[in-house]
Design a protein around this motif. Structure first.
Motif, short mmCIF file in Angstrom:
data_model
loop_
_atom_site.label_atom_id
_atom_site.label_comp_id
_atom_site.label_asym_id
_atom_site.label_seq_id
_atom_site.Cartn_x
_atom_site.Cartn_y
_atom_site.Cartn_z
N GLU A 1 -3.15 -3.09 -6.42
CA GLU A 1 -3.66 -2.32 -7.30
C GLU A 1 -2.99 -2.07 -8.41
O GLU A 1 -1.62 -2.22 -8.41
CB GLU A 1 -4.23 -1.00 -6.74
CG GLU A 1 -5.25 -0.24 -7.57
CD GLU A 1 -5.90 0.98 -6.83
OE1 GLU A 1 -6.90 1.38 -7.37
OE2 GLU A 1 -5.13 1.37 -5.84
N THR B 1 1.53 -5.21 -6.65
CA THR B 1 0.89 -3.58 -6.90
C THR B 1 2.08 -3.31 -7.91
O THR B 1 2.84 -3.36 -7.82
CB THR B 1 1.02 -2.64 -5.60
OG1 THR B 1 0.26 -3.36 -4.41
CG2 THR B 1 0.76 -1.46 -5.57
N LYS C 1 0.65 5.67 0.20
CA LYS C 1 -0.17 6.74 0.58
C LYS C 1 0.78 8.02 0.52
O LYS C 1 1.91 7.96 1.37
CB LYS C 1 -0.90 6.63 1.91
CG LYS C 1 -1.57 7.77 2.22
CD LYS C 1 -2.35 7.54 3.48
CE LYS C 1 -3.47 8.66 3.99
NZ LYS C 1 -3.94 8.22 5.55
N LYS D 1 -11.73 6.10 -10.95
CA LYS D 1 -11.57 4.74 -10.12
C LYS D 1 -12.52 3.63 -10.66
O LYS D 1 -13.39 3.65 -11.72
CB LYS D 1 -12.36 4.80 -8.66
CG LYS D 1 -11.48 6.09 -8.12
CD LYS D 1 -12.03 6.16 -6.68
CE LYS D 1 -11.21 7.07 -5.72
NZ LYS D 1 -11.80 7.24 -4.29
N ASN E 1 -3.75 1.00 -3.45
CA ASN E 1 -4.24 0.00 -2.58
C ASN E 1 -3.51 -1.11 -2.92
O ASN E 1 -2.68 -1.50 -4.02
CB ASN E 1 -5.60 -0.49 -2.80
CG ASN E 1 -6.62 0.80 -2.21
OD1 ASN E 1 -6.24 1.25 -1.32
ND2 ASN E 1 -7.74 0.71 -3.15
N ASP E 2 -3.36 -2.17 -1.93
CA ASP E 2 -2.51 -3.54 -2.18
C ASP E 2 -3.10 -4.10 -3.16
O ASP E 2 -4.28 -4.38 -3.22
CB ASP E 2 -2.58 -4.09 -0.70
CG ASP E 2 -1.69 -5.31 -0.81
OD1 ASP E 2 -0.56 -5.38 -1.38
OD2 ASP E 2 -1.83 -6.30 -0.30
N ARG F 1 0.81 -1.15 -0.09
CA ARG F 1 -0.09 -0.12 0.02
C ARG F 1 0.70 1.19 -0.04
O ARG F 1 2.00 1.42 0.81
CB ARG F 1 -0.97 0.27 1.09
CG ARG F 1 -1.69 -1.00 1.38
CD ARG F 1 -2.65 -0.85 2.48
NE ARG F 1 -2.09 -0.40 3.76
CZ ARG F 1 -1.59 -1.45 4.51
NH1 ARG F 1 -1.44 -2.84 4.21
NH2 ARG F 1 -0.88 -1.03 5.62
N GLU G 1 -3.63 7.61 -2.81
CA GLU G 1 -3.46 6.41 -2.27
C GLU G 1 -3.49 5.36 -3.27
O GLU G 1 -4.35 5.20 -4.16
CB GLU G 1 -4.65 6.11 -1.21
CG GLU G 1 -4.75 7.22 -0.08
CD GLU G 1 -5.49 6.70 1.03
OE1 GLU G 1 -5.70 5.55 1.30
OE2 GLU G 1 -6.40 7.62 1.40
#
Length: 227
Positions: free
Chosen positions: A33, A194, A4, A224, A30-31, A2, A28
């Motif tokens: 992604e 990721t 950020k 998104k 995400n794990d 992750r 951010e």
């Protein structure tokens, strides 16, 4: 892995000029992604990627990897932190001409002091998965552009990092080889890695499940759930 950032800023200064490359960037990832970063030349995409990959520090702001603050580590600390945890794929491949395919791929393992037996096991495994095992003894100048980029991807993932950062990975490739390389990155992402990729290509961005758009160092939108 992750990621950020909060209010990230990067300013390049000379005696006469101050250039703001990143301005108040808060994102951010995400794990697991796959994020594409897009925008015109000079908007700060590669600067952001360098900071995410701990190749550089921001001027101001916060940056966390898996909740660990890493924004202002010293160079030695950055190097130690990213080894084995972050893989890089560049447009120019960055292979060493005097080393064979298997030697190029195994280089990160050498830096991490893996045994010769373990290096061979991991290199053989990743060459098989990326369909380049038959090129193990070849040198970079004996490979096509697509094959060279596969070697670069293999080198990036041989340590099984949680994060891959890719800067225009298909920029030097024709459309077929470009699709093959993006398919490789997509498969790695499906296995849980990721990925953050800088690209100008709308076609490449379709492999991501989110696009972050930059303009003049600012995040202008984040699209998104595209998949």
């Amino acid at each position: 892995m992750r990621l950020k950032t909060e209010n990230l800023e990067k300013v390049f200064r000379t005696e006469l000029v101050e250039t703001v490359a990143l301005n108040d960037v808060s994102i951010e990832v995400n794990d697991g992604e796959f994020v594409a970063v897009m925008g015109p030349s000079g908007c700060g995409k590669s600067t952001l990627l360098n900071i995410l990959g701990l190749l550089d520090n921001p001027t101001n702001g916060k940056y966390q990897i898996d909740d660990v603050e890493v924004a202002h580590l010293k160079e030695k600390e950055r190097t130690q932190y990213r080894r084995g945890k972050i893989g890089f794929v560049f447009q120019s491949f960055n292979l060493i001409d005097e080393m064979t395919v298997e030697e190029n791929i195994g280089l990160p393992l050498t830096y991490l002091k893996y045994s010769a037996k373990e290096r061979k096991r991991l290199v053989d495994e990743v060459m098989m998965s990326l369909n380049i095992a038959h090129r193990a003894k070849h040198f970079p100048n004996q490979l096509s552009g697509g094959q060279q980029q596969r070697v670069a991807i293999a080198r990036a993932v041989v340590t099984k990092p949680g994060l891959i950062l890719a800067d225009e990975p298909t920029g030097n490739l024709d459309s077929k080889n470009g699709r093959d390389v993006m398919t490789c990155l997509g498969e790695l992402n499906k296995m849980g890695t990721t990925i953050v990729m800088v690209t100008h290509s709308q076609k490449d961005a379709q492999y991501a499940n989110r696009i972050i758009n930059l303009f003049d160092g600012l995040v202008v939108d984040s699209l998104k759930d595209r998949m």
